[in-house]
Design a protein around this motif. Structure first.
Motif, PDB file in Angstrom:
ATOM      1  N   THR A   1       0.850  -1.179   0.000  1.00 33.05           N
ATOM      2  CA  THR A   1       0.000   0.000   0.000  1.00 33.05           C
ATOM      3  C   THR A   1       0.892   1.237   0.000  1.00 33.05           C
ATOM      4  OG1 THR A   1      -1.876   1.092   1.083  1.00 33.05           O
ATOM      5  CG2 THR A   1      -0.168   0.209   2.519  1.00 33.05           C
ATOM      6  N   PRO A   2       0.488   2.335  -0.641  1.00 33.28           N
ATOM      7  CA  PRO A   2       1.282   3.559  -0.585  1.00 33.28           C
ATOM      8  C   PRO A   2       1.377   4.091   0.847  1.00 33.28           C
ATOM      9  CG  PRO A   2      -0.253   3.647  -2.407  1.00 33.28           C
ATOM     10  CD  PRO A   2      -0.640   2.454  -1.583  1.00 33.28           C
TER      11      PRO A   2
ATOM     12  N   LEU B   1       5.806   2.892  -2.088  1.00 34.25           N
ATOM     13  CA  LEU B   1       4.894   1.754  -2.056  1.00 34.25           C
ATOM     14  C   LEU B   1       5.396   0.821  -0.965  1.00 34.25           C
ATOM     15  CD1 LEU B   1       2.346   0.829  -3.455  1.00 34.25           C
ATOM     16  CD2 LEU B   1       3.728  -0.599  -4.941  1.00 34.25           C
ATOM     17  N   GLY B   2       4.752   0.913   0.191  1.00 35.75           N
ATOM     18  CA  GLY B   2       5.202   0.151   1.344  1.00 35.75           C
ATOM     19  C   GLY B   2       4.733  -1.286   1.293  1.00 35.75           C
TER      20      GLY B   2
ATOM     21  N   ILE C   1       6.586  -2.250   6.767  1.00 34.48           N
ATOM     22  CA  ILE C   1       5.935  -0.996   7.161  1.00 34.48           C
ATOM     23  C   ILE C   1       5.225  -1.072   8.512  1.00 34.48           C
ATOM     24  CG2 ILE C   1       5.675  -0.099   4.836  1.00 34.48           C
ATOM     25  CD1 ILE C   1       2.865  -1.199   4.756  1.00 34.48           C
ATOM     26  N   GLU C   2       4.924  -2.264   9.025  1.00 39.61           N
ATOM     27  CA  GLU C   2       4.149  -2.352  10.273  1.00 39.61           C
ATOM     28  C   GLU C   2       4.750  -1.546  11.423  1.00 39.61           C
ATOM     29  OE1 GLU C   2       2.440  -5.817   8.036  1.00 39.61           O
ATOM     30  OE2 GLU C   2       4.347  -4.778   8.158  1.00 39.61           O
TER      31      GLU C   2
ATOM     32  N   VAL D   1      13.496   3.446   0.454  1.00 42.87           N
ATOM     33  CA  VAL D   1      12.174   3.970   0.102  1.00 42.87           C
ATOM     34  C   VAL D   1      11.442   4.448   1.348  1.00 42.87           C
ATOM     35  CG1 VAL D   1       9.893   3.321  -0.771  1.00 42.87           C
ATOM     36  CG2 VAL D   1      11.945   2.596  -2.002  1.00 42.87           C
ATOM     37  N   LEU D   2      11.446   3.633   2.392  1.00 42.81           N
ATOM     38  CA  LEU D   2      10.692   3.979   3.598  1.00 42.81           C
ATOM     39  C   LEU D   2      11.344   5.120   4.367  1.00 42.81           C
ATOM     40  CD1 LEU D   2       9.666   0.418   4.796  1.00 42.81           C
ATOM     41  CD2 LEU D   2       8.396   2.018   3.357  1.00 42.81           C
ATOM     42  N   GLN D   3      12.668   5.167   4.364  1.00 43.64           N
ATOM     43  CA  GLN D   3      13.354   6.262   5.050  1.00 43.64           C
ATOM     44  C   GLN D   3      13.044   7.604   4.388  1.00 43.64           C
ATOM     45  OE1 GLN D   3      17.472   5.081   5.042  1.00 43.64           O
ATOM     46  NE2 GLN D   3      17.242   3.719   6.808  1.00 43.64           N
ATOM     47  N   LEU D   4      13.074   7.660   3.058  1.00 42.28           N
ATOM     48  CA  LEU D   4      12.757   8.917   2.371  1.00 42.28           C
ATOM     49  C   LEU D   4      11.289   9.277   2.521  1.00 42.28           C
ATOM     50  CD1 LEU D   4      15.637   8.570   1.168  1.00 42.28           C
ATOM     51  CD2 LEU D   4      14.724   9.538  -0.950  1.00 42.28           C
TER      52      LEU D   4
END
Length: 312
Positions: A169-170, A241-242, A247-248, A229-232
């Motif tokens: 999911t985004p 797009l996690g 992402i949890e 991706v998640l850090q930015l």
């Protein structure tokens, strides 16, 4: 009749063949086996004489397996592993038993390592040796007992058991986008879309599955790993797009939100793998059972997760 049976070469010679093939250097093979280089050379020469064929090509000054050598090793190596596993089960326990597990670094940091302490506390005699890499390791050649892989569950020479689904999911930093009003009819403009190079078509697949136009190419920023991706995204530099399970923790802490609602299966998943036809050791089986139990619990939590609900 016994006269019709092919003679079985000495086990030490077969071990020398496998060690030399794995390392490519006599010194390293000798170190693995705890013998001298001359002993390894003698064992290989003895094996070639018994088989009446060259197993290594020496023309380049290095020992490289011939085609016959590769075929022979591929046939005998599973049997050697089977003998090793059977012997380990019969011998009295002495010290700690090692289990080699390979998996991607980001998956280990996010999902496995926070849980691993519980397994080690309950199994003090088992030493879990992590081989962290994104490449697909040859489980037999590299003597790896288990692997956790991401994909569709089909790899040559590998038995794979499904652990849990890959959901996507985004995700964005809180406040990056205005609050959603009604169903999403188009992806937002004026924002950067963060792309994992390991899954370059992820945004196109996600958008088209929802009847949306994919983000324009000029708005996409390719990055080398899901962690980047998640850090930015957390820093407010765009929409990523996690994917679960990465992402949890961030969603629970509130450093990321899922602005368009629930996550959906991507068609891939995470699988626990071992070499086909090779019996795992007792310690490897115990670790495999624990991993499957942890994955089942995590999969149930995925299904219950509030962030999967629309509008969150």
């Amino acid at each position: 009749m016994a006269a019709d049976r092919a003679p079985i070469p000495p086990l030490r010679a077969l071990e020398a063949l496998g060690a030399m093939a794995r390392h490519g250097r006599m010194a390293d093979a000798a170190a693995e086996l705890g013998v001298t280089e001359s002993a390894v050379s003698h064992q290989i020469r003895q094996l070639e004489e018994r088989l009446h064929t060259a197993l290594f090509d020496r023309s380049s000054g290095r020992l490289v397996l011939t085609e016959t050598g590769r075929r022979y090793l591929a046939r005998i190596e599973p049997a050697l592993r089977e003998i090793e596993a059977a012997t380990a089960e019969v011998l009295p326990a002495r010290g700690r038993t090692g289990v080699r597990l390979t998996l991607p670094t980001s998956f280990a940091a996010t999902w496995l390592i926070p849980r691993l302490g519980a397994f080690e506390a309950a199994n003090p005699g088992i030493d879990v040796q992590l081989v962290l890499t994104a490449r697909l390791v040859d489980l037999v050649r590299d003597q790896v007992d288990l692997a956790i892989r991401h994909g569709r569950g089909s790899w040559p020479g590998v038995e794979a058991a499904h652990l849990f689904e890959d959901l996507a999911t985004p995700v964005t930093a809180p406040g990056l986008l205005p609050a959603a009003e009604g169903p999403l009819s188009a992806l937002p403009g004026g924002v950067r879309y963060l792309v994992n190079r390991l899954t370059p078509g992820e945004w196109e697949e996600w958008a088209r599955a929802r009847g949306l136009a994919p983000p324009p190419a000029e708005t996409m920023l390719p990055l080398d790993a899901i962690e980047q991706v998640l850090q930015l995204a957390e820093a407010g530099h765009g929409i990523g797009l996690g994917r679960s399970p990465y992402i949890e923790p961030r969603l629970e802490r509130g450093t990321l939100i899922a602005p368009f609602g629930g996550a959906d299966p991507t068609g891939t998943g995470y699988f626990l793998c071992r070499a086909a036809g090779v019996s795992p050791s007792a310690a490897a089986r115990r670790l495999a059972r624990w991993l499957e139990a942890e994955a089942a619990e995590f999969g149930s939590a995925q299904a219950r997760a509030a962030w999967k609900g629309a509008g969150l």
